[in-house]
Motif scaffolding. Sequence first.
Motif, short mmCIF file in Angstrom:
data_model
loop_
_atom_site.label_atom_id
_atom_site.label_comp_id
_atom_site.label_asym_id
_atom_site.label_seq_id
_atom_site.Cartn_x
_atom_site.Cartn_y
_atom_site.Cartn_z
N LEU A 167 -18.05 -38.14 8.84
CA LEU A 167 -19.29 -38.00 9.59
C LEU A 167 -19.03 -36.95 10.66
O LEU A 167 -18.13 -37.11 11.50
CB LEU A 167 -19.68 -39.33 10.24
N ILE A 168 -19.81 -35.87 10.61
CA ILE A 168 -19.54 -34.69 11.43
C ILE A 168 -20.72 -34.40 12.35
O ILE A 168 -21.87 -34.37 11.90
CB ILE A 168 -19.26 -33.47 10.54
N ASP A 169 -20.42 -34.16 13.62
CA ASP A 169 -21.40 -33.67 14.59
C ASP A 169 -21.25 -32.15 14.64
O ASP A 169 -20.28 -31.63 15.18
CB ASP A 169 -21.13 -34.30 15.96
N ASP A 170 -22.20 -31.45 14.03
CA ASP A 170 -22.10 -29.99 13.94
C ASP A 170 -22.36 -29.30 15.28
O ASP A 170 -21.87 -28.20 15.50
CB ASP A 170 -23.08 -29.46 12.88
N GLU A 171 -23.12 -29.91 16.15
CA GLU A 171 -23.39 -29.30 17.45
C GLU A 171 -22.11 -29.23 18.29
O GLU A 171 -21.82 -28.21 18.91
CB GLU A 171 -24.47 -30.08 18.19
N ALA A 172 -21.35 -30.31 18.31
CA ALA A 172 -20.10 -30.35 19.08
C ALA A 172 -18.90 -29.93 18.23
O ALA A 172 -17.79 -29.84 18.74
CB ALA A 172 -19.88 -31.75 19.63
N ARG A 173 -19.12 -29.72 16.93
CA ARG A 173 -18.06 -29.37 15.98
C ARG A 173 -16.92 -30.40 16.01
O ARG A 173 -15.75 -30.04 16.16
CB ARG A 173 -17.53 -27.97 16.26
N MET A 174 -17.32 -31.66 15.87
CA MET A 174 -16.35 -32.76 15.90
C MET A 174 -16.56 -33.69 14.72
O MET A 174 -17.69 -33.92 14.30
CB MET A 174 -16.51 -33.59 17.18
N THR A 175 -15.46 -34.23 14.23
CA THR A 175 -15.53 -35.29 13.23
C THR A 175 -15.57 -36.61 13.97
O THR A 175 -14.68 -36.92 14.75
CB THR A 175 -14.30 -35.24 12.30
N LEU A 176 -16.62 -37.40 13.71
CA LEU A 176 -16.78 -38.67 14.40
C LEU A 176 -16.07 -39.81 13.66
O LEU A 176 -15.48 -40.68 14.28
CB LEU A 176 -18.28 -38.99 14.55
N VAL A 177 -16.18 -39.79 12.34
CA VAL A 177 -15.58 -40.83 11.50
C VAL A 177 -15.05 -40.16 10.25
O VAL A 177 -15.68 -39.25 9.72
CB VAL A 177 -16.63 -41.90 11.10
N SER A 178 -13.89 -40.60 9.79
CA SER A 178 -13.37 -40.09 8.53
C SER A 178 -12.75 -41.22 7.73
O SER A 178 -12.30 -42.22 8.30
CB SER A 178 -12.34 -38.98 8.76
#
Length: 126
Positions: free
Chosen positions: A44-55
């Motif tokens: 699960l990726i937040d493209d605005e912050a360029r972070m992976t939230l869950v993998s």
Amino acid sequence: MSENKGKNIGREVRHRRVRAKVAGTKKCPRLSIFRSNRGMYAQLIDDEARMTLVSAHSREIAGGDLETGKNSKSAKKDIGFELGKLVAKKAAAKKIKQVVFDRGGYKYHGRVKALAEGAREGGLEF
């Protein structure tokens, strides 16, 4: 050009086309999938912050290693379904309920479809 190289290039082109239309936010992240012969990955990726939230990876599931000899197509689908439920469980822990689905250039069929159905059953909304 070898046949496999052509397939990979085609998948990359399809993935770019999907990514041009699909973007994730912190409130509604992108559920990105990668599948290989050995397993599947989901993020699960937040493209605005360029972070992976869950993998999650299929190795996190009991019996999820496809090299154990149980390498039939139905076993891969079952692992995909369980991986979807695992991602949904991890997302629920971070209070994520809604996602946008990024199939990664793969057809919505087989393992990819099973993962999506498992995530829906686990409580994620697409």
